[in-house]
Design a protein around this motif. Structure first.
Motif, PDB file in Angstrom:
ATOM      1  N   PHE A 141       1.002  -1.034   0.095  1.00 26.12           N
ATOM      2  CA  PHE A 141      -0.081   0.089   0.022  1.00 26.12           C
ATOM      3  C   PHE A 141       0.625   1.050   0.090  1.00 26.12           C
ATOM      4  O   PHE A 141       1.957   1.271   0.308  1.00 26.12           O
ATOM      5  N   GLN A 142       0.296   2.538  -0.187  1.00 24.68           N
ATOM      6  CA  GLN A 142       0.980   3.666  -0.312  1.00 24.68           C
ATOM      7  C   GLN A 142       1.390   4.130   1.035  1.00 24.68           C
ATOM      8  O   GLN A 142       2.470   4.365   1.246  1.00 24.68           O
ATOM      9  N   SER A 143       0.314   3.797   2.038  1.00 25.79           N
ATOM     10  CA  SER A 143       0.406   4.329   3.346  1.00 25.79           C
ATOM     11  C   SER A 143      -0.644   3.477   4.150  1.00 25.79           C
ATOM     12  O   SER A 143      -1.358   2.778   3.793  1.00 25.79           O
ATOM     13  N   LYS A 144      -0.257   3.696   5.568  1.00 26.01           N
ATOM     14  CA  LYS A 144      -1.104   3.093   6.520  1.00 26.01           C
ATOM     15  C   LYS A 144      -2.656   3.518   6.369  1.00 26.01           C
ATOM     16  O   LYS A 144      -3.526   2.577   6.728  1.00 26.01           O
ATOM     17  N   GLU A 145      -2.646   4.707   5.783  1.00 27.06           N
ATOM     18  CA  GLU A 145      -4.173   5.066   5.740  1.00 27.06           C
ATOM     19  C   GLU A 145      -4.965   4.371   4.446  1.00 27.06           C
ATOM     20  O   GLU A 145      -6.260   4.314   4.301  1.00 27.06           O
ATOM     21  N   ASP A 146      -4.039   3.728   3.639  1.00 26.90           N
ATOM     22  CA  ASP A 146      -4.610   2.982   2.586  1.00 26.90           C
ATOM     23  C   ASP A 146      -5.010   1.637   2.902  1.00 26.90           C
ATOM     24  O   ASP A 146      -5.202   0.869   1.838  1.00 26.90           O
TER      25      ASP A 146
END
Length: 254
Positions: A141-146
């Motif tokens: 993923f790009q980031s934890k938020e994704d």
């Protein structure tokens, strides 16, 4: 067998940044038997959204007659889809495409997903587990938020995460995780952007595998040639929607 049906929305919720989980109910689920296939969704009944939207099948419960799809709301069509509520209906054309061969794995399978390429691997992992195949998951993923479905995958087998910004798991890409893993798997399955698939094929040159491509589609049934990809066959190309989206490693000129 491809069918068309008005499916009822059982539930819909946001599960990550711009990622939605929609659960639909209908008899068409009885035809959804191969992981990696997709559905073509018609959004609304007016001319604003003339083309259907292809969305991968994340999970199927044939006993409950329910289908779960995960998708990213990034354009007008999928944003409109994200506004549907319980008991709304949506027209589904499915199941479409060729999926993953679950019988290709012998003992242990490595499943690698990138972003919105993660969802179809969930049904695949469920079916592999049902056959007694051990599954190892690497999700990027790009980031934890994704991130999404980490708990669900973890319940099925060993699960690793890579984030580009390093906010969770290994900083970097799925290939960074793969290179650090013991090579105790006999087959790999992957779904994600072409750049990721090319990197995986280079990282696992000796391992048999199957790749699923994310491509924009028009008709979804092979008539419009909007999703053509170069291939090593007599025609010199394949149509992702009907010849794929799943192909054996090395079959495409990526």
């Amino acid at each position: 067998m491809m069918m068309q049906e008005e499916m009822r929305v059982v539930s819909q919720k946001s599960i990550a940044r711009n990622i939605f989980e929609i659960v639909l109910k209908g008899d068409i689920t009885q035809e959804m038997k191969t992981p990696g296939q997709f559905v073509h969704i018609r959004i609304g009944n007016n001319s604003e959204f003339m083309l259907r939207r292809p969305i991968s099948i994340c999970s199927v419960d044939q006993t409950a007659h329910t289908l779960t799809c995960l998708y990213r709301a990034e354009g007008k069509g999928t944003t409109a889809l994200s506004t549907l509520k319980t008991n709304d209906t949506v027209n589904i054309l499915a199941p479409l495409g060729h999926g993953f061969p679950v019988d290709a794995a012998k003992n242990t399978a490595l499943l690698i997903g990138g972003g919105i390429g993660v969802p179809p691997l969930y049904e695949l992992s469920k079916q592999l587990n049902a056959r007694g195949i051990k599954t190892i998951h690497v999700l990027g993923f790009q980031s934890k938020e994704d991130m999404f479905y980490l708990e669900q995958f973890s319940q099925l087998g060993e699960t690793h995460v890579a984030t580009v910004d390093g906010s969770f798991g290994t900083q970097g890409f799925v290939t960074d995780v793969i290179q650090a893993l013991p090579k105790n798997y006999d087959t790999f399955y992957t779904c994600g952007p072409i750049v990721m698939i090319k990197a995986i094929e280079s990282t696992l040159p000796e391992t048999p595998g199957y790749v699923s491509l994310e491509e924009r589609m028009g008709c979804g049934i092979g008539a419009c040639y909007a999703c053509v990809c170069k291939a090593d066959n007599e025609e010199g190309y394949v149509k992702i929607c009907t010849d794929g989206p799943v192909f054996e490693k090395g079959a495409l000129n990526l």
